[in-house]
Design a protein around this motif. Structure first.
Motif, PDB file in Angstrom:
ATOM      1  N   ALA A   1       0.732  -1.262   0.001  1.00 38.81           N
ATOM      2  CA  ALA A   1       0.028   0.133   0.166  1.00 38.81           C
ATOM      3  C   ALA A   1       0.873   1.270   0.091  1.00 38.81           C
TER       4      ALA A   1
ATOM      5  N   ASN B   1      -3.447  -4.066  -6.893  1.00 39.97           N
ATOM      6  CA  ASN B   1      -4.422  -3.039  -6.606  1.00 39.97           C
ATOM      7  C   ASN B   1      -5.527  -3.308  -7.402  1.00 39.97           C
TER       8      ASN B   1
ATOM      9  N   THR C   1      -5.341   2.153   0.023  1.00 41.91           N
ATOM     10  CA  THR C   1      -4.842   1.517   1.570  1.00 41.91           C
ATOM     11  C   THR C   1      -4.442   0.049   1.667  1.00 41.91           C
TER      12      THR C   1
END
Length: 271
Positions: free
Chosen positions: A40, A81, A91
């Motif tokens: 992240a 992601n 996050t």
């Protein structure tokens, strides 16, 4: 009056890397990060470094490696992601774990079929535990020109022996067959410019892959800025030592500072 150089033999260059010098202690990040939190942070750091193109790009980490969040017995799944979040807003809890076929095994969101850019590299190459892909501006300019970054500055030495240019644009890499074809073209290179597309950087750790990715874009800009001008290059015999110093001593320095800066602004990235 000009001073006269009285040297007869230049001094030997240093060996470079940890063999030359290592710090006794390093300023810490200030938090113990899980591998998922590191990933992240990677998105946030590279977004701040100008490595992104709005909706584009992905970073993958093999989830089944020792210490990674997928755990033992899960050697092929990848953390990636999700589709729909910009790199600067991701996050740790947003990340998805996917199978090599792209099935979401963990996570709330969908993922892009362009993950095939990564899957075959992960499968074929133990060194490619982390794969970074996006379209940073100056790297993309060089890719359009068919030019690899030159060794115009000492920091570029970290890419010595690692660079390759894939000179054919094949469209969106959204199938396993296209991913395998791309992996064939890349071979064992760890820094790849893709014609009319973008860049791929591979690494053994998140920390190293992020450091190399952020540094690559700056080296591409330096190369572009001196194109068409007389220029000097770092001599090949000196690049290996400088590469060792940058990667063996510089990776932790870069990563710790970049994470500290990110967490000052976005502590929620770890959530």
């Amino acid at each position: 009056m000009t001073a006269t150089d009285t040297r007869t033999t230049p001094p030997a260059p240093v060996a470079g890397g940890a063999a030359e010098w290592s710090p006794r202690v390093m300023p810490p990040v200030g938090a113990d990060l899980t591998e998922r939190q590191k990933l992240a942070c990677a998105f946030g750091i590279l977004a701040r470094s100008g490595f992104t193109e709005n909706i584009a790009g992905h970073i993958t980490v093999r989830a089944g490696d020792s210490g990674a969040p997928g755990g033992p017995g899960d050697p092929e799944s990848l953390w990636i992601n999700p589709w729909g979040l910009w790199w600067e807003e991701i996050t740790a809890s947003d990340l998805c774990r996917v199978s090599p076929a792209g099935d979401v095994l963990e996570g709330r969101w969908d993922v892009t079929p362009a993950y095939h850019i990564h899957t075959e590299l992960h499968r074929r190459r133990p060194d490619a535990r982390v794969v970074v892909h996006n379209h940073p501006y100056h790297a993309t300019v060089l890719a359009a020109l068919g030019v690899l970054p030159e060794f115009v500055h000492q920091t570029g030495s970290m890419f010595d022996g690692d660079l390759v240019f894939v000179d054919e644009y094949t469209g969106e890499v959204a199938s396993s067959e296209l991913g395998a074809d791309l992996a064939d073209r890349i071979g064992d290179a760890s820094v790849v410019l893709l014609a009319n597309h973008g860049v791929i950087v591979t690494g053994a750790t998140v920390e190293e892959a992020v450091y190399r990715s952020a540094t690559l874009e700056r080296q591409c800009r330096l190369t572009y800025d001196v194109l068409g001008r007389d220029r000097t290059l770092v001599p090949p015999p000196l690049r290996r030592a400088m590469k060792a110093s940058l990667l063996e001593r510089g990776t932790e320095f870069f990563w710790n500072g970049a994470v500290r800066a990110l967490l000052r602004d976005r502590p929620e990235v770890l959530d």
